[in-house]
Design an enzyme around this catalytic site. Structure first.
Site, mmCIF file in Angstrom:
data_model
loop_
_atom_site.group_PDB
_atom_site.id
_atom_site.type_symbol
_atom_site.label_atom_id
_atom_site.label_comp_id
_atom_site.label_asym_id
_atom_site.label_seq_id
_atom_site.Cartn_x
_atom_site.Cartn_y
_atom_site.Cartn_z
ATOM 1 C CG LEU A 164 -2.343 0.875 1.006
ATOM 2 C CD1 LEU A 164 -2.850 1.056 0.426
ATOM 3 C CD2 LEU A 164 -3.016 1.464 3.059
ATOM 4 C CD GLU A 165 5.446 2.680 -3.794
ATOM 5 O OE1 GLU A 165 6.413 3.399 -4.261
ATOM 6 O OE2 GLU A 165 5.238 1.888 -3.938
ATOM 7 C CB VAL A 166 2.960 7.075 -2.451
ATOM 8 C CG1 VAL A 166 2.810 8.609 -1.704
ATOM 9 C CG2 VAL A 166 4.121 6.936 -1.928
#
Length: 270
Positions: A164-166
């Site tokens: 779960l990125e940025v």
């Protein structure tokens, strides 16, 4: 020696989410980093397939290891069969789960064959042209809903987890609390199941862009610069010794007995 039975399993990692226990996770690229992570007690490691060898698996010890399957222009996997064969290869070495950012049908093929799959949502570097480049995803209601829907599709095909990125922290919190997937947060705030950083950021020798979510705990860059200066100085001293005859010294050469040298010369007529 760490055996397969003594390492954490998928069920163990899922149990950590069930207890609300935060998971520490690092991306590493060397045996030394892997061994240090194990000694320190890091829960999970992310290792690209190009770095994952039996020696690397041995160094990771009790860490739960996510192996990255190559994807996109830099990868050579195209079909579901390609991915499955590669995942099985790394599974034999000791991979515990497998990062895959390919299409849902390829991810599903892996899941259908009991391969623990970690997908990717939010900012997906290999696909970021579709979301506007290297920037946060989920800052509008529409974009946040797209991330949510992506997670639900991953649930439906049987994925184990997702990076779960940025993504905004409150969006990440809602998603994490409403999915059985293990959410590996990178720049997604404190509510993801895992906090995931790159070792190079933690150690302070980031090559290129240093992301906002990075936190540095040591200054290895300065140490590497010092070591490079020392390396150059040592090489220069070696060159000087060669040119002046200071190297090699007697302890650096192989001796021969006088009578043996005389016999050798005689055999040559010298």
């Amino acid at each position: 020696m760490v055996t397969k039975s003594s390492r954490p399993t998928v069920a163990d990692i899922r149990a950590m989410k069930g207890r609300g226990q935060k998971i520490s996770m690092l991306y590493v690229t060397s045996v030394e980093e892997a061994a240090a992570a194990d000694a320190a007690g890091v829960d999970m490691l992310s290792i690209e397939g190009r770095f994952f060898t039996p020696e690397m698996r041995e160094a990771t010890g009790r860490c739960f290891v996510q192996v990255g399957l190559p994807y996109g222009p830099a990868g050579d996997l195209v079909t579901s069969e390609d991915y499955l064969k590669t995942a099985y290869h790394f599974m034999r070495i000791g991979g515990d789960c497998f990062y895959c950012a390919a299409s849902l049908d390829i991810q599903k093929a892996l899941c259908d064959n009991a391969v623990p799959v970690v997908a990717h949502v939010g900012l997906i570097p290999s696909q970021c042209t579709w979301t506007g480049g290297f920037k946060a995803v989920g800052r509008t209601a529409e974009s946040a809903r797209a991330v949510w829907d992506h997670v639900k599709r991953l649930e439906a095909i049987g994925c184990f987890g997702a990076e779960l990125e940025v993504v905004p922290d409150r969006v990440a919190e809602l998603i994490t609390r409403n999915t059985p997937l293990i959410m590996l947060g990178m720049g997604a705030g404190p509510h993801a199941d895992a906090q995931y950083l790159f070792s190079e950021d933690v150690l302070g020798h980031t090559a290129g862009h240093r992301p906002r979510h990075a936190k540095t705990y040591r200054n290895f860059a300065a140490e590497y610069e010092r070591l490079q200066r020392e390396r150059i100085a040592a090489y220069r001293e070696f060159i000087s010794d060669v040119q002046t005859g200071a190297y090699p010294e007697p302890q650096h050469v192989v001796a021969v007995a006088d009578e043996q040298l005389s016999a050798f010369k005689a055999s040559l007529g010298l």
